[in-house]
Design an enzyme around this catalytic site. Structure first.
Site, PDB file in Angstrom:
ATOM      1  N   ASP A   1       0.850  -1.188   0.000  1.00 24.47           N
ATOM      2  CA  ASP A   1       0.000   0.000   0.000  1.00 24.47           C
ATOM      3  C   ASP A   1       0.886   1.238   0.000  1.00 24.47           C
ATOM      4  O   ASP A   1       1.028   1.927   1.001  1.00 24.47           O
ATOM      5  CB  ASP A   1      -0.900  -0.027   1.238  1.00 24.47           C
ATOM      6  CG  ASP A   1      -2.062   0.950   1.093  1.00 24.47           C
ATOM      7  OD1 ASP A   1      -2.224   1.504  -0.013  1.00 24.47           O
ATOM      8  OD2 ASP A   1      -2.773   1.154   2.076  1.00 24.47           O
TER       9      ASP A   1
ATOM     10  N   TYR B   1       9.535  -5.077  -7.507  1.00 21.26           N
ATOM     11  CA  TYR B   1       8.873  -6.316  -7.903  1.00 21.26           C
ATOM     12  C   TYR B   1       8.775  -6.546  -9.403  1.00 21.26           C
ATOM     13  O   TYR B   1       8.218  -7.555  -9.820  1.00 21.26           O
ATOM     14  CB  TYR B   1       7.464  -6.387  -7.294  1.00 21.26           C
ATOM     15  CG  TYR B   1       6.605  -5.160  -7.556  1.00 21.26           C
ATOM     16  CD1 TYR B   1       6.393  -4.247  -6.546  1.00 21.26           C
ATOM     17  CD2 TYR B   1       6.027  -4.932  -8.792  1.00 21.26           C
ATOM     18  CE1 TYR B   1       5.620  -3.120  -6.757  1.00 21.26           C
ATOM     19  CE2 TYR B   1       5.254  -3.825  -9.015  1.00 21.26           C
ATOM     20  CZ  TYR B   1       5.050  -2.914  -7.995  1.00 21.26           C
ATOM     21  OH  TYR B   1       4.288  -1.801  -8.212  1.00 21.26           O
TER      22      TYR B   1
ATOM     23  N   CYS C   1     -20.122  15.504  34.699  1.00 23.51           N
ATOM     24  CA  CYS C   1     -20.480  14.200  34.166  1.00 23.51           C
ATOM     25  C   CYS C   1     -21.716  14.319  33.273  1.00 23.51           C
ATOM     26  O   CYS C   1     -22.717  14.916  33.686  1.00 23.51           O
ATOM     27  CB  CYS C   1     -20.753  13.231  35.317  1.00 23.51           C
ATOM     28  SG  CYS C   1     -21.453  11.666  34.763  1.00 23.51           S
TER      29      CYS C   1
ATOM     30  N   CYS D   1     -15.976  10.743  36.668  1.00 19.34           N
ATOM     31  CA  CYS D   1     -17.142  11.259  37.375  1.00 19.34           C
ATOM     32  C   CYS D   1     -16.916  10.922  38.853  1.00 19.34           C
ATOM     33  O   CYS D   1     -16.565   9.804  39.192  1.00 19.34           O
ATOM     34  CB  CYS D   1     -18.405  10.568  36.869  1.00 19.34           C
ATOM     35  SG  CYS D   1     -19.809  10.798  37.981  1.00 19.34           S
TER      36      CYS D   1
END
Ligand code: IVH
Length: 677
Positions: free
Chosen positions: A119, A231, A414, A432
């Site tokens: 890639d 390649y 919270c 919290c």
């Protein structure tokens, strides 16, 4: 030294340096230290500075580019740089074989070569009389950008071939095709450097490689550690091998980097298909990203005879794996409240299809990471879903910003109960602070009834939420006083289910004390620690009187846990909970158990811990792993067997994902040990 001696020394240094660069970058087997290399390099650079006429185009000093500005002139490729057709499964491969079979004599046997589908970006290198004279991008296949100074900075690109005097002679002209990319670890290293310099991080390796290659100033390219795998031979003036397998071997012997270890030759179609299908699980073990494998007809005469459709040669096909990274829009970020109160930021995404599933939410890990990566609401973000891992946001696409994006702040209160949020100094997590937070309570009860805890059958997340919203339970203890009459009218609570649930609740009253203690959700107190505590105190009432010092005296119990236990029992809500358990007939005392003997369940395995585990403190998890024969190390490498992931994990998770190291949660770890109280 005579001029002749100096020239000879320069020549000798070049030869040595080429050899060492090749050993270091291609063979991965250096024979001298970096310091020794630097000394040779500087000696050569000094000679060249004094005697510029001795500098040659293939000198290793030319990898570090001059300040020459390339304005990317165009080059015409001597042969078209073709693309590839795609196959998305075994049947597509069989279909391909059938199609080309029609163009071949009947029952014609074929050999195939399988290679990684890197890639990265196609780059075409031209060597004239063994010397690298041209580097070009694919461009439109006929015309590409000239990037010679840039490719010269890539250490795996030979400046002269053959690199080793033992290599085959180079043809007068050789045009080689390959792929330029970042090795996963180099990309990570680059980002570490960017972070250190306070610069925005790169998100996508392929795009970054592309950007690096097309730099006008090759010094920028040189600062980005690219790698090139080769390649194919596109064109040659002279004899070159007649097969793909032979080509790869030839390229390797000339000194190019090839994908050894992955490339395979097959004469059986089904065996080849089995290999490519099985490879998907292995892709994460490779040091570079691949998006599939390429299948090529081995014999070049047959390959060429098969011809080309459009831009795709018939003789090769790409076997594509499902995409793991996609881009989508970050619609919002919500904080999820965990059982222990940890607030985990979660990305709300424009739904997107990735690796075969639609993803709507993704983990953002923690708020520090959001800031580090400069992720904003409204951003186009890259989302990755790789293997079994929970989808996560890799980072924003800065170039796609419109200016309307909003920065993300950790919540001050919270989201579930509006209580103030706190941050522990030595942790990345926000909490919290309210033990009665409805979301925490719900999560705690969900945990309490779950398999590893009190194991109350027939109650899942939904059931718990329903009982809470109906006001039938307010805490864990209320579960033990549930009655059939109140349950039966509820949706989804049919007669049989209620029966099972109540039976299971009765059975849970008799669970060993360690099981109850571990199910309470005291920070740091999981199955193992609970067992240790019960062994020491035998009853919940006795444990309730323990001081921090008492607890710290227990071997394997850390100060954080000691604090958490004392704090838990000091909380009125929890004292009331114990009283309710007692009233309901839940077992609160235990016979002295026999000490658990350590096993060898984890022998030979190496673990890395990241994030906050639901019950075990870091040192407890470490002690536990070691007790069972495993090893714990501080950083993730390919040698790591498992990364144990807790809440708000750090960069080790990303590293593990990148290296394809298996992930486990605490339950998974305990399951490996076969840990039961
Ligand atoms: S062969 C004519 N082999 O994939 C032969 N391509 O989707 C065509 N690629 O543009 C190329 N790894 O950039 C070949 N081992 C590999 C490859 C590979 C990656 C890329 C190449 C090409 C794209 C086509």
């Amino acid at each position: 030294m005579s001029r002749q001696d100096i020239a000879a020394r320069a020549e000798d240094l070049r030869r040595q340096l080429h050899e060492h660069i090749y050993r270091y970058y291609v063979l991965n087997a250096p024979v001298i230290t970096d310091g020794e290399y630097d000394a040779l390099f500087h000696e050569l650079a000094a000679i060249e500075a004094k005697h510029p006429e001795l500098q040659t185009p293939d000198s290793p000093t030319q990898r570090v580019s001059s300040d020459l500005q390339t304005d990317l002139p165009k080059v015409e490729h001597t042969a078209p740089i073709l693309s590839l057709g795609n196959a998305f499964g075994a049947d597509d491969v069989r279909g391909w074989r059938e199609r080309i079979g029609r163009l071949l004599p009947e029952n014609f046997a074929l050999d195939y070569v399988v290679e990684p589908k890197f890639d990265g970006l196609t780059v075409v290198l031209t060597y004239t009389d063994g010397l690298l004279t041209l580097g070009a991008t694919r461009g439109n296949g006929d015309i590409g950008d000239e990037i010679t100074p840039n490719v010269r900075t890539i250490h795996t690109v030979p400046l002269r071939i053959p690199v080793s005097p033992d290599g085959p002679p180079a043809p007068r002209r050789l045009v080689v095709r390959g792929e330029v990319l970042f090795l996963k670890q180099d990309f990570e290293e680059l980002n570490r450097r960017m972070a250190e310099e306070g610069q925005p991080l790169f998100v996508n390796a392929r795009n970054t490689a592309s950007g690096a290659l097309k730099q006008k100033d090759a010094r920028v390219t040189a600062s980005r550690p690219l790698t090139m795998y080769c390649y194919a031979i596109v064109d040659a003036d002279g004899n070159v091998p007649g097969t793909q397998w032979g080509t790869l071997d030839y390229l390797r012997r000339l000194g190019f980097l090839t994908a050894d270890g992955v490339i395979r030759q097959f004469d059986d179609l089904e065996a080849m298909i089995a290999y490519v299908e099985g490879f998907e699980d292995r892709r994460h073990d490779l040091p570079y990203e691949i998006d599939g494998l390429v299948i090529k007809v081995n014999d070049h005469v047959i390959y060429d005879d098969l011809g080309v459709v459009g831009k795709d040669p018939r003789g090769a096909i790409a076997f594509k794996f499902p995409a793991e990274e996609v881009s989508t829009t970050l619609l919002d970020v919500v904080a999820n409240v965990g059982r222990t109160g940890v607030l985990t930021p979660t990305a709300v995404l424009e739904p997107v299809f990735v690796s075969g599933v639609t993803v709507r939410q993704a983990s953002l890990h923690n708020y520090d990471l959001i800031e580090e990566k400069d992720i904003r609401i409204g951003d186009t973000v890259i989302v990755k879903r790789s293997g079994e891992v929970i989808p996560y946001v890799v980072g924003p696409v800065i170039a796609a910003r419109t200016g309307d994006e909003r920065t993300i702040q950790p919540p001050e209160t919270c989201p579930a109960c509006d209580s103030p949020v706190e941050r522990d100094e030595d942790e990345v997590a926000y909490y919290c602070t309210n033990p009665a937070c409805p979301e925490r309570v719900a999560r705690n009860i969900e945990y309490f009834v779950s398999r590893g805890a009190m194991d109350i059958e027939g109650l899942g997340e939904r059931g718990v939420r329903l009982l809470l919203s109906e006001g039938l339970i307010h805490d864990e203890a209320d579960l033990f006083t549930l009655a059939a009459e109140t349950l039966l009218p509820l949706e989804g609570f049919a007669e049989k289910k209620v029966q099972n649930l109540l039976t299971s609740v009765q059975a849970a009253k008799e669970r060993p004390l360690a099981r109850l203690l571990g199910a309470l959700g005291i920070r740091g107190v999981g199955t193992t620690v609970a067992g240790m505590l019960v062994q020491q105190y035998h009853t919940l009432d006795a444990l309730a009187t323990a001081t921090v010092e008492d607890l710290e005296a227990i071997e394997g119990l850390g100060p954080h846990t000691a604090d958490a236990v004392v704090e838990w029992f000091a909380t009125p809500r929890n004292r009331a909970l114990i009283d309710k358990f007692r009233a309901a007939g839940v077992r609160l005392a235990e016979e002295l158990g026999t000490e658990k003997t350590a096993s060898n369940a984890l022998a030979g395995l190496t673990f890395v811990l990241t994030g906050m585990l639901p019950t075990l403190q870091r040192n407890e998890a470490k002690a536990l792993i070691e007790k069972h024969g495993g090893k714990v190390t501080g950083s993730v490498s390919r040698k790591t067997s498992y990364v144990i992931v807790g809440e708000a994990p750090g960069s080790k998770l990303a590293k593990a994902q990148q290296l394809g190291v298996s992930l486990l949660d605490e339950d998974g770890l305990l399951a490996m040990i076969g840990d039961t109280p």
